[in-house]
Design a protein around this motif. Structure first.
Motif, PDB file in Angstrom:
ATOM      1  N   GLY A 522       0.810  -1.208   0.000  1.00 30.60           N
ATOM      2  CA  GLY A 522       0.000   0.000   0.000  1.00 30.60           C
ATOM      3  C   GLY A 522       0.841   1.254   0.000  1.00 30.60           C
ATOM      4  N   GLY A 523       0.179   2.351   0.401  1.00 32.45           N
ATOM      5  CA  GLY A 523       0.855   3.632   0.387  1.00 32.45           C
ATOM      6  C   GLY A 523       1.745   3.861   1.591  1.00 32.45           C
ATOM      7  N   GLY A 524       1.462   3.161   2.697  1.00 37.24           N
ATOM      8  CA  GLY A 524       2.168   3.477   3.922  1.00 37.24           C
ATOM      9  C   GLY A 524       1.818   4.891   4.380  1.00 37.24           C
ATOM     10  N   ARG A 525       2.459   5.313   5.429  1.00 31.08           N
ATOM     11  CA  ARG A 525       2.278   6.684   5.919  1.00 31.08           C
ATOM     12  C   ARG A 525       3.656   7.302   6.110  1.00 31.08           C
ATOM     13  NH1 ARG A 525      -2.348   8.930   4.467  1.00 31.08           N
ATOM     14  NH2 ARG A 525      -4.168   7.801   5.248  1.00 31.08           N
ATOM     15  N   ALA A 526       4.026   8.188   5.182  1.00 35.11           N
ATOM     16  CA  ALA A 526       5.328   8.835   5.255  1.00 35.11           C
ATOM     17  C   ALA A 526       5.339   9.894   6.352  1.00 35.11           C
ATOM     18  CB  ALA A 526       5.666   9.474   3.910  1.00 35.11           C
ATOM     19  N   SER A 537       3.990   4.228   8.986  1.00 35.86           N
ATOM     20  CA  SER A 537       3.362   2.937   8.702  1.00 35.86           C
ATOM     21  C   SER A 537       3.997   2.393   7.440  1.00 35.86           C
ATOM     22  CB  SER A 537       1.849   3.107   8.526  1.00 35.86           C
ATOM     23  OG  SER A 537       1.224   1.867   8.272  1.00 35.86           O
ATOM     24  N   ALA A 538       4.256   1.105   7.408  1.00 25.93           N
ATOM     25  CA  ALA A 538       5.032   0.516   6.319  1.00 25.93           C
ATOM     26  C   ALA A 538       4.239   0.460   5.029  1.00 25.93           C
ATOM     27  CB  ALA A 538       5.499  -0.883   6.708  1.00 25.93           C
ATOM     28  N   ARG A 539       4.980   0.326   3.938  1.00 24.39           N
ATOM     29  CA  ARG A 539       4.371   0.171   2.620  1.00 24.39           C
ATOM     30  C   ARG A 539       4.092  -1.286   2.288  1.00 24.39           C
ATOM     31  NH1 ARG A 539       9.334   3.798   1.142  1.00 24.39           N
ATOM     32  NH2 ARG A 539       9.820   2.861   3.182  1.00 24.39           N
ATOM     33  N   ILE A 540       4.719  -2.195   3.012  1.00 25.47           N
ATOM     34  CA  ILE A 540       4.487  -3.634   2.832  1.00 25.47           C
ATOM     35  C   ILE A 540       4.377  -4.263   4.210  1.00 25.47           C
ATOM     36  CG2 ILE A 540       5.322  -5.786   1.819  1.00 25.47           C
ATOM     37  CD1 ILE A 540       7.137  -4.138   0.012  1.00 25.47           C
ATOM     38  N   TYR A 541       3.365  -5.100   4.375  1.00 19.80           N
ATOM     39  CA  TYR A 541       3.237  -5.928   5.577  1.00 19.80           C
ATOM     40  C   TYR A 541       3.103  -7.377   5.132  1.00 19.80           C
ATOM     41  CZ  TYR A 541       2.543  -1.903   8.648  1.00 19.80           C
ATOM     42  OH  TYR A 541       2.724  -0.755   9.372  1.00 19.80           O
ATOM     43  N   ARG A 542       3.558  -8.294   6.010  1.00 20.50           N
ATOM     44  CA  ARG A 542       3.395  -9.710   5.716  1.00 20.50           C
ATOM     45  C   ARG A 542       2.815 -10.414   6.937  1.00 20.50           C
ATOM     46  NH1 ARG A 542       9.595 -12.172   5.693  1.00 20.50           N
ATOM     47  NH2 ARG A 542      10.388 -10.947   7.453  1.00 20.50           N
ATOM     48  N   SER A 543       2.108 -11.476   6.644  1.00 23.81           N
ATOM     49  CA  SER A 543       1.496 -12.291   7.686  1.00 23.81           C
ATOM     50  C   SER A 543       1.925 -13.734   7.484  1.00 23.81           C
ATOM     51  CB  SER A 543      -0.031 -12.188   7.626  1.00 23.81           C
ATOM     52  OG  SER A 543      -0.627 -13.111   8.513  1.00 23.81           O
ATOM     53  N   ALA A 544       2.221 -14.410   8.578  1.00 21.71           N
ATOM     54  CA  ALA A 544       2.556 -15.836   8.525  1.00 21.71           C
ATOM     55  C   ALA A 544       1.442 -16.701   9.071  1.00 21.71           C
ATOM     56  CB  ALA A 544       3.843 -16.096   9.308  1.00 21.71           C
ATOM     57  N   ASP A 545       0.309 -16.071   9.426  1.00 21.01           N
ATOM     58  CA  ASP A 545      -0.778 -16.814  10.049  1.00 21.01           C
ATOM     59  C   ASP A 545      -2.124 -16.475   9.415  1.00 21.01           C
ATOM     60  OD1 ASP A 545      -1.049 -14.250  10.994  1.00 21.01           O
ATOM     61  OD2 ASP A 545      -0.516 -14.744  13.067  1.00 21.01           O
ATOM     62  N   ALA A 546      -2.135 -16.406   8.085  1.00 19.84           N
ATOM     63  CA  ALA A 546      -3.362 -16.203   7.315  1.00 19.84           C
ATOM     64  C   ALA A 546      -4.076 -14.915   7.688  1.00 19.84           C
ATOM     65  CB  ALA A 546      -4.302 -17.398   7.464  1.00 19.84           C
ATOM     66  N   GLY A 547      -3.292 -13.877   7.998  1.00 18.06           N
ATOM     67  CA  GLY A 547      -3.863 -12.572   8.253  1.00 18.06           C
ATOM     68  C   GLY A 547      -4.209 -12.283   9.684  1.00 18.06           C
ATOM     69  N   ALA A 548      -3.956 -13.222  10.612  1.00 20.27           N
ATOM     70  CA  ALA A 548      -4.278 -12.962  12.016  1.00 20.27           C
ATOM     71  C   ALA A 548      -3.392 -11.871  12.600  1.00 20.27           C
ATOM     72  CB  ALA A 548      -4.138 -14.247  12.829  1.00 20.27           C
ATOM     73  N   SER A 549      -2.168 -11.740  12.104  1.00 22.59           N
ATOM     74  CA  SER A 549      -1.270 -10.674  12.561  1.00 22.59           C
ATOM     75  C   SER A 549      -0.349 -10.290  11.427  1.00 22.59           C
ATOM     76  CB  SER A 549      -0.472 -11.130  13.781  1.00 22.59           C
ATOM     77  OG  SER A 549       0.342 -12.243  13.450  1.00 22.59           O
ATOM     78  N   TRP A 550       0.174  -9.069  11.499  1.00 21.98           N
ATOM     79  CA  TRP A 550       1.005  -8.532  10.418  1.00 21.98           C
ATOM     80  C   TRP A 550       2.264  -7.891  10.989  1.00 21.98           C
ATOM     81  CZ3 TRP A 550      -0.673  -9.333   5.463  1.00 21.98           C
ATOM     82  CH2 TRP A 550      -2.025  -9.685   5.297  1.00 21.98           C
ATOM     83  N   THR A 551       3.352  -7.982  10.221  1.00 18.12           N
ATOM     84  CA  THR A 551       4.591  -7.303  10.576  1.00 18.12           C
ATOM     85  C   THR A 551       5.094  -6.527   9.364  1.00 18.12           C
ATOM     86  OG1 THR A 551       5.910  -9.250   9.966  1.00 18.12           O
ATOM     87  CG2 THR A 551       5.262  -9.014  12.278  1.00 18.12           C
TER      88      THR A 551
END
Length: 964
Positions: A522-526, A537-551
């Motif tokens: 996404g756009g993130g928050r510069a 806020s980051a421009r890319i997040y990833r989840s290892a638990d089907a969207g339950a949490s993001w880093t």
């Protein structure tokens, strides 16, 4: 289709949004649409002489209803394609309608059946508002952001005020029934009108002055209207407060809104009651619609209508209105029609107590995301479509359960105002191609602070029942200003090998229990308080638990850059990440495309040099490296690369990728496709044949085992249309398959699953809904199906002894003229490029003259007999083309006339003109000498020609130079 009715059972509104119809598929070789209906509304008016006749304009086009909104028909003959409408007004007693669009105003004297451009006001940038005096059809007031213009002859000529208007900002105008003109200002230049926010003219616009009194307590004017029957009665609002005047602005008083219950929020629209001078209708962003018979008393009695009455676009909240139209005899016929921003059209016949959606045929949904069932091939296949670019309450996601034949909103629990990406988890579907099942689907987009800040979320959503209901999954998205916020979430992508037990190679199989690893971009928050600060806020997040949490997962992406001059806070920043693709053989390798934001034209600033374009990760997204060598740059050799808004990776050879590049900052926006064969180490241009302003979508045909069949979607405008393009040779050349597609075209592409050997079917997301195309057998890609070419004129329309269906430079077509030609022994049309450097025809067709406005120079009906020929020449700077109308007998009273922009690429110059490059070489055949840089080409493109023209019969032109 029946209008959608909400008021009877509001608690079940999500299930009552739309009725269904049998599956409808596109005719072979042409584009068509079955919805979704509704969408963007810019303007809406009711015809006082026949109030059930309505006109509406939106991003998807201009429409008319003669049934009170039960159904709508597109009315655009004479209008350029991809028109960006800003306002629409209609006369009260004659079917005269005016439409504002950019710098141009169009007039229709027959209710919209035909539009003609009027003389635009001089030196105007953008017409925002129109107002037409009651009981007439020629007295017109137009406003741009900083100018006012008046016409007394229907736009034939314009006068501007005698006084200098200074730096005022005009946001609302009203031409009262008594001839007084009013203008509302968002900002008033103290040097010209002493800070006044309401101006009036009693001299027909020759001079303007502040009203004798100014409304107190308003920060500017957003809306101003006069009572139709009592023109001295005025109502005005600054978006928060309401005021009224009974004497044309000599004095003002405030109007009290309801104190109990939900606050109004923003006042989106106001409308005067046509029957009662003191009556007022108010559209509130948070409370709904307020109606009172007397707004002038100290404590008006207001009726409130909201979602409980069916006054809603998303089933739970009131809509944010862009337009209100009221029945001329509202006292006895209590009908109101409303345009719900991006939420479509609504109507009531009960004064507001019961509302229905009235979108049948109103095609203005801006579809930015598409997903099709990964296995199902039958008429019950599920498709999903997401609405983009909205910041108002809408139906953000649509579902078709009949393979695109009909569409229903699928928004239960979906707290989104737009959806930009949809991903179906293929491991949660079953293997039966003919059965429906609950599967897991993810969506990414954006929510707004509607009705308040607490409603904002991270823009990531999940459904475990095929879209029937949704939940927000934004745990771990950074909190900005108190709410999870990564800007607009633009892409959600599933790692195809992230099931609990992945196979030794290849993707996880159907039924393997759900993918776990997900990325969202996404756009993130510069943080632009200083250069080089980390993103909030980051421009890319990833989840290892089907969207339950993001880093956060955007390490290596650039931070904002100071462009100077010193102390100006003039920063360039990565505006966001759009596409993300996995290497299917090794999903630790990923690629993203990015875009850049920076202020243009600031004195003393330097060009941005921050990294942009394509980035690559080889560690599962933990870090990213710039991989844009060879992609075009905005300025010099060290400047930032162009935006990359689309990516596709070849599953047969993951070292091959395609990138859609766009330069939206150019004077003429430009888009191309680039290709890498070494995993992003270097890129080269692979765009031969593609035209349009940008490349927004790329899709590789999964049925081609080589991966060399790729589709690209481009955007455009009326004079430089976008389209859908296909390559079957890995990008060496592309052919357009765009006949019938909206000109601003494809921002999303999808391909429904099909059996081996079946004709490919393509879905395109446009500003006018989802469009559908099934490819015919057209081996030479000229736009005319092989079966048609083989059936016409012995299969050899140009008489060269070679089948037309095997020649890319020859297309034979069914003629589209309106007169019967059986007795003439013809009707077919053949278009043939003469030997030279150009060898390919695309999108060849014959068009009925009725699709275009009358040619007033050649004469009404002068093109009817044979219609027009339309074709494009990709990768062509100039050519000689012969067009044969089989069975014709053209004589001296025939001439060749073109329709399109008189200045290539300029949508404001549309019309008929004599094409000087045409000559008649025999009784049936015209030779056309085309130059991409001269009149005759639609596009301002030195290497792509789009041509529309045809023969006209007119004795009046026999001795005329025909230069009009």
């Amino acid at each position: 289709m029946k209008p959608e009715t909400f008021c009877l059972r509001p608690l079940l509104v999500a299930t009552l949004l739309c009725t269904t119809s049998p599956a409808l598929f596109a005719a072979l070789g042409s584009w068509s649409t079955s919805g979704p209906a509704g969408g963007n509304v810019v303007a809406l008016v009711s015809y006082e002489a026949s109030p059930t006749t309505l006109w509406a304009a939106g991003r998807g086009g201009v429409f008319r209803s003669t049934s009170g909104g039960t159904s709508w028909t597109r009315i655009e003959i004479g209008l350029p394609e991809a028109l960006f409408s800003t306002d629409l007004v209609a006369a009260t007693s004659s079917p005269v309608v005016y439409l504002a669009a950019g710098r141009q105003i169009y007039r229709s004297g027959n209710g919209g059946d035909l539009w003609v451009p009027v003389t635009p006001p001089s030196a105007v940038d953008f017409i925002n508002h129109l107002s037409l005096r009651r009981a007439g059809s020629n007295a017109l007031l137009a406003a741009s952001y900083n100018s006012l213009f008046v016409s007394s002859d229907g736009g034939g000529s314009w006068s501007a005020p005698g006084a200098v208007l200074g730096s005022n900002q005009y946001t609302a105008v009203d031409y009262a029934a008594d001839g007084t003109l009013y203008a509302g200002l968002a900002y008033s230049d103290a040097a010209t009108f002493s800070g006044a926010i309401v101006l009036r003219s009693t001299t027909g616009g020759a001079s303007w002055a502040p009203t004798p009194a100014q409304p107190g307590g308003l920060g500017g004017i957003d809306h101003i209207v006069s009572s139709p029957g009592t023109p001295l009665r005025l109502f005005a609002s600054d978006g928060v407060n309401l005021v009224t005047s009974s004497n044309g602005g000599s004095s003002w008083s405030g109007i009290a809104l309801p104190e109990a219950g939900t606050a109004c929020g923003v006042i989106n629209q106001i409308a005067a009651n046509p029957s009662v001078a003191s009556g007022l209708i108010v559209g509130c962003s948070a409370r709904g619609l307020l109606v009172t018979a007397d707004a002038t008393v100290a404590s008006p009695v207001w009726q409130t209508y909201d979602a409980s009455n069916g006054f809603t676009a998303n089933g739970t909240q009131p809509p944010q209105l862009s337009a209100i139209a009221v029945h001329a005899n509202f006292a006895t016929t209590p009908s109101i029609w409303a345009g719900a921003g991006d939420g479509g059209l609504l109507a009531t016949t009960t004064g507001g107590s019961c509302w229905s959606a009235i979108n049948n045929g109103f095609q203005s949904t801006n579809i930015r995301a598409l997903a099709t069932h990964p296995v199902d091939t039958g008429n019950g296949a599920v498709f999903l479509a997401g609405y983009g670019d909205s910041t108002t309450t809408i139906r953000a996601l649509y579902k078709s359960a009949d393979s695109g034949g009909s569409w229903n909103p699928s928004n239960n629990g979906l707290n989104a105002e737009q959806i930009r990406s949809i991903a179906i988890d293929p491991t949660t579907v079953d293997s039966d191609p003919l059965t429906a099942e609950n599967f897991t689907v993810y969506a990414a987009g954006r929510s707004e602070r509607i009705p308040d800040a607490a409603a904002k979320d991270g823009g990531i959503y999940k459904s475990s029942n095929a879209g029937a209901s949704w939940s927000t999954i934004d745990s771990g998205i950074a909190v900005v200003n108190g709410r999870p916020d990564m800007g607009t979430a633009r892409t959600i992508a599933l790692d195809p090998r992230s099931c609990l037990t992945p196979p030794a190679s290849g993707p996880c199989v159907i039924g393997s229990g759900g993918l776990r690893k997900i990325f969202v971009t996404g756009g993130g928050r510069a943080n632009l308080t200083a250069p080089g600060l980390p993103y909030q806020s980051a421009r890319i997040y990833r989840s290892a638990d089907a969207g339950a949490s993001w880093t956060a997962s955007d390490s290596g992406l650039p931070l904002p850059q100071d462009l100077g001059p010193p102390g100006s806070f003039n920063y360039a920043s990565m505006g966001g990440v759009v596409p993300l693709v996995f290497d299917p053989g090794n999903t630790q390798t990923l690629y993203i495309g990015t875009f850049i934001n920076w202020p243009q034209g600031q004195a003393g600033a330097v060009d941005p040099t921050l990294a942009n374009g394509v980035f690559k990760s080889t560690d599962g997204g933990a870090s990213w490296l710039h991989a844009s060598n060879g992609l075009p740059r905005y300025a010099g050799a060290a400047s930032s690369n162009w935006d990359v808004l689309a990516l596709a990776i070849n599953p047969a050879n993951p070292q091959i990728l395609y990138a859609g590049t766009s330069n939206l900052f150019a004077g003429v926006p430009t888009g191309n496709v680039y290709k890498t064969t070494n995993g992003g180490t270097s890129w080269s241009l692979a765009s031969t044949g593609i035209a349009g302003q940008d490349v927004r979508a790329l899709f590789i045909d999964p049925n081609d085992p080589t991966g060399d069949t790729v589709y690209a979607g481009t955007g455009g405008n009326g004079a430089n249309p976008g389209g859908v393009y296909r390559t079957t040779n890995g990008g060496s050349s592309w052919n357009s398959i765009s006949l019938g597609l909206p000109a601003d075209s494809a921002t999303a592409l999808a391909m429904p699953r099909r059996a081996a050997g079946a004709a490919p079917r393509i879905l395109a997301g446009t500003t006018a809904g989802v469009w559908d195309y099934t490819s015919p057998s057209d081996d030479d890609a000229d736009g005319s199906p092989s079966a048609v070419e083989n059936a016409l004129v012995g299969g050899d329309g140009n008489g060269d002894g070679i089948q037309d269906s095997t020649q890319a430079r020859v297309a034979s077509l069914n003629g589209s003229g309106l007169l019967a030609r059986t007795a003439q022994g013809g009707g077919a049309v053949t278009v043939a490029i003469q030997p030279g450097t150009c060898t390919q025809l695309n999108d060849s067709t014959s068009l009925a003259a009725a699709l275009y406005p009358p040619d007033n120079i050649a004469g009404t009906g002068s093109h009817d007999a044979w219609g027009l020929a339309s074709f494009s020449l990709p990768a062509c700077a100039g050519a000689s083309v012969r067009v044969t109308f089989h069975g014709a007998s053209f004589g001296a009273d025939w001439s060749w006339r073109n329709y399109g922009p008189r200045v290539p690429g300029n949508a404001d110059t549309f019309g008929w003109y004599r094409f000087a490059g045409a000559r008649l070489i025999d009784a049936q055949t015209w030779e056309l000498r085309l130059d991409a840089l001269r009149q005759g080409n639609y596009r301002d493109d030195a290497n792509d020609i789009l041509f529309v023209g045809g023969p006209a019969q007119s004795a009046d032109l026999l001795f005329s130079d025909g230069l009009q």
